[in-house]
Write a protein that holds these residues in place. Structure first.
Motif, PDB file in Angstrom:
ATOM      1  N   ARG A   1      76.630  21.051  -9.699  1.00  0.00           N
ATOM      2  CA  ARG A   1      75.858  19.976  -9.097  1.00  0.00           C
ATOM      3  C   ARG A   1      74.413  20.066  -9.573  1.00  0.00           C
ATOM      4  NH1 ARG A   1      75.466  17.902  -2.781  1.00  0.00           N
ATOM      5  NH2 ARG A   1      73.794  16.381  -3.147  1.00  0.00           N
ATOM      6  N   ALA A   2      73.877  18.934 -10.011  1.00  0.00           N
ATOM      7  CA  ALA A   2      72.489  18.881 -10.471  1.00  0.00           C
ATOM      8  C   ALA A   2      71.560  18.770  -9.267  1.00  0.00           C
ATOM      9  CB  ALA A   2      72.294  17.689 -11.397  1.00  0.00           C
ATOM     10  N   ILE A   3      70.575  19.646  -9.209  1.00  0.00           N
ATOM     11  CA  ILE A   3      69.591  19.651  -8.125  1.00  0.00           C
ATOM     12  C   ILE A   3      68.228  19.343  -8.735  1.00  0.00           C
ATOM     13  CG2 ILE A   3      68.534  21.030  -6.301  1.00  0.00           C
ATOM     14  CD1 ILE A   3      71.127  22.750  -6.355  1.00  0.00           C
ATOM     15  N   ASP A   4      67.720  18.153  -8.448  1.00  0.00           N
ATOM     16  CA  ASP A   4      66.415  17.760  -8.981  1.00  0.00           C
ATOM     17  C   ASP A   4      65.305  18.544  -8.300  1.00  0.00           C
ATOM     18  OD1 ASP A   4      67.479  15.880 -10.692  1.00  0.00           O
ATOM     19  OD2 ASP A   4      67.309  14.235  -9.257  1.00  0.00           O
TER      20      ASP A   4
ATOM     21  N   ILE B   1      65.619  20.306 -13.689  1.00  0.00           N
ATOM     22  CA  ILE B   1      66.910  20.293 -12.995  1.00  0.00           C
ATOM     23  C   ILE B   1      67.501  21.700 -12.960  1.00  0.00           C
ATOM     24  CG2 ILE B   1      69.260  19.375 -12.999  1.00  0.00           C
ATOM     25  CD1 ILE B   1      68.216  16.901 -14.402  1.00  0.00           C
ATOM     26  N   VAL B   2      67.966  22.082 -11.775  1.00  0.00           N
ATOM     27  CA  VAL B   2      68.708  23.325 -11.593  1.00  0.00           C
ATOM     28  C   VAL B   2      70.159  22.950 -11.304  1.00  0.00           C
ATOM     29  CG1 VAL B   2      68.996  25.373 -10.146  1.00  0.00           C
ATOM     30  CG2 VAL B   2      66.701  24.586 -10.747  1.00  0.00           C
ATOM     31  N   TYR B   3      71.097  23.630 -11.948  1.00  0.00           N
ATOM     32  CA  TYR B   3      72.518  23.367 -11.726  1.00  0.00           C
ATOM     33  C   TYR B   3      73.131  24.512 -10.924  1.00  0.00           C
ATOM     34  CZ  TYR B   3      72.105  19.656 -15.185  1.00  0.00           C
ATOM     35  OH  TYR B   3      71.729  18.520 -15.856  1.00  0.00           O
ATOM     36  N   SER B   4      73.906  24.151  -9.918  1.00  0.00           N
ATOM     37  CA  SER B   4      74.527  25.183  -9.087  1.00  0.00           C
ATOM     38  C   SER B   4      75.594  25.934  -9.880  1.00  0.00           C
ATOM     39  CB  SER B   4      75.141  24.559  -7.835  1.00  0.00           C
ATOM     40  OG  SER B   4      76.155  23.626  -8.171  1.00  0.00           O
TER      41      SER B   4
ATOM     42  N   THR C   1      76.465  25.358 -16.085  1.00  0.00           N
ATOM     43  CA  THR C   1      75.606  24.476 -16.872  1.00  0.00           C
ATOM     44  C   THR C   1      74.208  25.077 -16.975  1.00  0.00           C
ATOM     45  OG1 THR C   1      76.833  22.583 -16.008  1.00  0.00           O
ATOM     46  CG2 THR C   1      74.711  22.126 -17.071  1.00  0.00           C
ATOM     47  N   PRO C   2      73.647  25.179 -18.173  1.00  0.00           N
ATOM     48  CA  PRO C   2      72.276  25.716 -18.298  1.00  0.00           C
ATOM     49  C   PRO C   2      71.280  24.833 -17.544  1.00  0.00           C
ATOM     50  CG  PRO C   2      73.372  25.635 -20.440  1.00  0.00           C
ATOM     51  CD  PRO C   2      74.242  24.876 -19.491  1.00  0.00           C
ATOM     52  N   HIS C   3      70.309  25.462 -16.918  1.00  0.00           N
ATOM     53  CA  HIS C   3      69.283  24.715 -16.196  1.00  0.00           C
ATOM     54  C   HIS C   3      68.434  23.896 -17.168  1.00  0.00           C
ATOM     55  CE1 HIS C   3      70.496  27.020 -12.802  1.00  0.00           C
ATOM     56  NE2 HIS C   3      69.912  28.139 -13.172  1.00  0.00           N
ATOM     57  N   GLY C   4      67.889  22.814 -16.655  1.00  0.00           N
ATOM     58  CA  GLY C   4      67.022  21.962 -17.464  1.00  0.00           C
ATOM     59  C   GLY C   4      65.593  21.997 -16.962  1.00  0.00           C
ATOM     60  N   LEU C   5      65.021  23.190 -16.886  1.00  0.00           N
ATOM     61  CA  LEU C   5      63.658  23.367 -16.383  1.00  0.00           C
ATOM     62  C   LEU C   5      62.647  23.333 -17.521  1.00  0.00           C
ATOM     63  CD1 LEU C   5      64.449  26.248 -13.896  1.00  0.00           C
ATOM     64  CD2 LEU C   5      63.745  23.942 -13.253  1.00  0.00           C
ATOM     65  N   ARG C   6      61.485  22.787 -17.236  1.00  0.00           N
ATOM     66  CA  ARG C   6      60.413  22.744 -18.233  1.00  0.00           C
ATOM     67  C   ARG C   6      59.744  24.118 -18.353  1.00  0.00           C
ATOM     68  NH1 ARG C   6      59.528  18.529 -14.947  1.00  0.00           N
ATOM     69  NH2 ARG C   6      57.626  19.444 -14.087  1.00  0.00           N
ATOM     70  N   TRP C   7      59.170  24.361 -19.539  1.00  0.00           N
ATOM     71  CA  TRP C   7      58.376  25.574 -19.729  1.00  0.00           C
ATOM     72  C   TRP C   7      57.041  25.395 -19.001  1.00  0.00           C
ATOM     73  CZ3 TRP C   7      53.707  27.258 -21.517  1.00  0.00           C
ATOM     74  CH2 TRP C   7      53.606  28.617 -21.811  1.00  0.00           C
ATOM     75  N   PRO C   8      56.491  26.389 -18.330  1.00  0.00           N
ATOM     76  CA  PRO C   8      56.924  27.791 -18.282  1.00  0.00           C
ATOM     77  C   PRO C   8      57.848  28.104 -17.114  1.00  0.00           C
ATOM     78  CG  PRO C   8      54.786  27.601 -17.248  1.00  0.00           C
ATOM     79  CD  PRO C   8      55.156  26.208 -17.694  1.00  0.00           C
ATOM     80  N   TYR C   9      58.218  27.049 -16.333  1.00  0.00           N
ATOM     81  CA  TYR C   9      59.033  27.304 -15.143  1.00  0.00           C
ATOM     82  C   TYR C   9      60.403  27.856 -15.499  1.00  0.00           C
ATOM     83  CZ  TYR C   9      55.406  24.083 -13.631  1.00  0.00           C
ATOM     84  OH  TYR C   9      54.199  23.472 -13.419  1.00  0.00           O
ATOM     85  N   SER C  10      60.799  27.686 -16.751  1.00  0.00           N
ATOM     86  CA  SER C  10      62.109  28.169 -17.197  1.00  0.00           C
ATOM     87  C   SER C  10      62.113  29.661 -17.503  1.00  0.00           C
ATOM     88  CB  SER C  10      62.533  27.396 -18.450  1.00  0.00           C
ATOM     89  OG  SER C  10      61.567  27.548 -19.483  1.00  0.00           O
ATOM     90  N   THR C  11      60.962  30.308 -17.441  1.00  0.00           N
ATOM     91  CA  THR C  11      60.875  31.717 -17.839  1.00  0.00           C
ATOM     92  C   THR C  11      61.015  32.652 -16.646  1.00  0.00           C
ATOM     93  OG1 THR C  11      58.469  31.863 -17.583  1.00  0.00           O
ATOM     94  CG2 THR C  11      59.305  31.034 -19.691  1.00  0.00           C
TER      95      THR C  11
ATOM     96  N   PRO D   1      61.306  17.381  -1.659  1.00  0.00           N
ATOM     97  CA  PRO D   1      61.003  17.126  -3.070  1.00  0.00           C
ATOM     98  C   PRO D   1      62.100  16.333  -3.769  1.00  0.00           C
ATOM     99  CG  PRO D   1      60.504  19.403  -2.505  1.00  0.00           C
ATOM    100  CD  PRO D   1      61.216  18.812  -1.323  1.00  0.00           C
ATOM    101  N   MET D   2      61.686  15.298  -4.485  1.00  0.00           N
ATOM    102  CA  MET D   2      62.533  14.483  -5.351  1.00  0.00           C
ATOM    103  C   MET D   2      63.500  13.571  -4.603  1.00  0.00           C
ATOM    104  SD  MET D   2      61.115  15.710  -7.953  1.00  0.00           S
ATOM    105  CE  MET D   2      61.966  14.836  -9.267  1.00  0.00           C
TER     106      MET D   2
END
Length: 419
Positions: free
Chosen positions: A68-71, A76-79, A148-158, A223-224
């Motif tokens: 499940r995609a969590i905005d 996006i974070v995927y469960s 599913t790999p998360h779709g977070l922007r840098w630098p939040y993906s680190t 949020p979102m």
């Protein structure tokens, strides 16, 4: 003297770094609960109380297989897959690993987990309950679905950014009972603060997605989602200090009560989680929520006069689209359609929920106690922004209601995110 200050600075930085290292990387002390004490049936109940399936089942996907995609404001974070599949799920996990994730926010391989998974709340769950939840998850059908790999922007993906966030905002700690309170109050507090993770919605968040006090329950925008989770610590919003405990319990289990109805994101919580509460747990949560200190009532706002053309337009639209259900004077129909006169949701300073309801409509959840709820149709295709603003302004300034008008801009901000 300069050397002394420099030394003090080094010591402070060293202490901060040490604390950050301990929170993020020190191996937590874990110990298995004896198997005889683990109840699969109890685990099944607890994962429902925690509303775990709602996130860990993708839209149209198989139960517990994640996806499940969590905005979030950061991407996006995927469960994840919680089934016992050995390659893609929890098949090779042990109870220690599950406890580490729930209590410390760390995966089996040591990775720091993103707090879209509400471990800042779940950290309060006891080890025995965590083991029961894990025992139940071991019994669900294994589903081989890759995460599913998360779709977070840098630098939040680190991991480095996440480590900083945790050092600032996360403190692991199991719930500690208040000896001055009853066992029932403590049970309710444990459920609200931990598994129920009520603060995940009902607490305002800062720019980094964290709250300075995860337990203040004073309300905040989700949020979102463009919904406002009203304050549980204010009788002017969603506080229940004046309610009977049985009515609070009924709202949690049925989604409706004599005093109110749940809609929006809370309807999903009741549908998947709180309707399954035992009688004793629902009452315990009611006792705790009723006891929350309530904020002092705010001074009555000075409501600006409503433009006469807007007032006429709103009254006409209300008569055409709303009065049949909600009554000519906003009195509603008992057991079916809520009154609008004196309704706390109508008078909230934040108008997001009202706009969302008119645009997207909504139904209370279907529950065992209320299997065929009455609902409201969406008007997103029928009313333009000016229409919605006018009819909501009519609601907020009629029948004794005394709230600020709704502007077209308020509606426009919500329309794109109505869901």
């Amino acid at each position: 003297m300069k050397s002394l200050f420099a030394l003090l600075g080094v010591l402070v930085l060293g202490a901060a770094a040490g604390w950050g290292w301990w929170v993020n990387f020190a191996e937590p002390d874990v110990a298995d609960t004896p198997a005889a004490q683990v109840s699969v049936e109890r685990g099944a109940y607890l994962v429902r109380v925690g509303n775990c399936m709602a996130c860990h089942t993708g839209r149209g996907g198989e139960a517990w297989a994640g996806g499940r995609a969590i905005d979030t404001p950061f991407g996006i974070v995927y469960s994840s897959n919680l089934t016992p599949d050995r390659r893609t799920g929890l098949g090779d996990w042990k109870a220690d690993d599950f406890w580490r994730a729930l209590h410390h926010g760390r995966s089996r391989d040591g990775r720091l987990l993103y707090p879209a998974f509400p471990y800042p709340n779940y950290t309060e769950v006891t080890r025995a309950d965590a083991d029961a939840m894990f025992a139940y998850l071991r019994t669900v059908p294994a589903v081989p679905r890759e995460n599913t790999p998360h779709g977070l922007r840098w630098p939040y993906s680190t991991q480095a950014a996440l480590a900083v966030w945790r050092a600032l905002f996360f403190r692991p700690g199991e719930y500690e009972a208040d000896a001055e309170r009853s066992a029932q109050w403590n049970r309710g507090a444990y459920l609200v603060r931990g598994l129920g993770h009520c603060a995940a919605c009902h607490t305002a968040r800062n720019a980094l997605g964290a709250s300075s006090d995860m337990m203040d329950l004073s309300g905040g925008l989700i949020p979102m989602q463009n919904w406002y989770a009203p304050s549980l610590a204010s009788d002017a919003e969603a506080g229940v200090s004046r309610w009977a405990v049985k009515d609070i319990a009924r709202l949690l289990r049925e989604g409706v009560s004599a005093q109110g109805t749940v809609l929006g994101p809370m309807a999903e919580v009741v549908l998947y989680s709180t309707q399954h509460l035992s009688d004793s747990d629902a009452l315990a949560m009611g006792v705790f929520l009723k006891s929350l200190p309530q904020a002092e009532p705010a001074a009555a706002p000075e409501v600006p006069p409503v433009n006469e053309l807007v007032a006429r337009r709103g009254a006409k639209l209300y008569e055409q689209h709303c009065a049949q259900c909600h009554g000519a004077r906003g009195e509603g129909i008992a057991g079916a359609y809520p009154p609008l006169a004196g309704n706390r949701a109508v008078n909230l300073a934040v108008t997001a929920n009202l706009v969302q309801m008119v645009l997207g409509g909504g139904y209370p959840p279907a529950t065992a106690g209320n299997p065929r709820p009455y609902g409201m149709p969406p008007f997103v295709m029928l009313l333009n922004d000016a229409d919605v603003a006018a009819v909501l302004t009519h609601l907020r300034t009629s029948w004794g209601n005394n709230a600020a008008p709704v502007s077209e801009l308020d509606v426009a901000r919500q329309r794109g995110g109505a869901r």
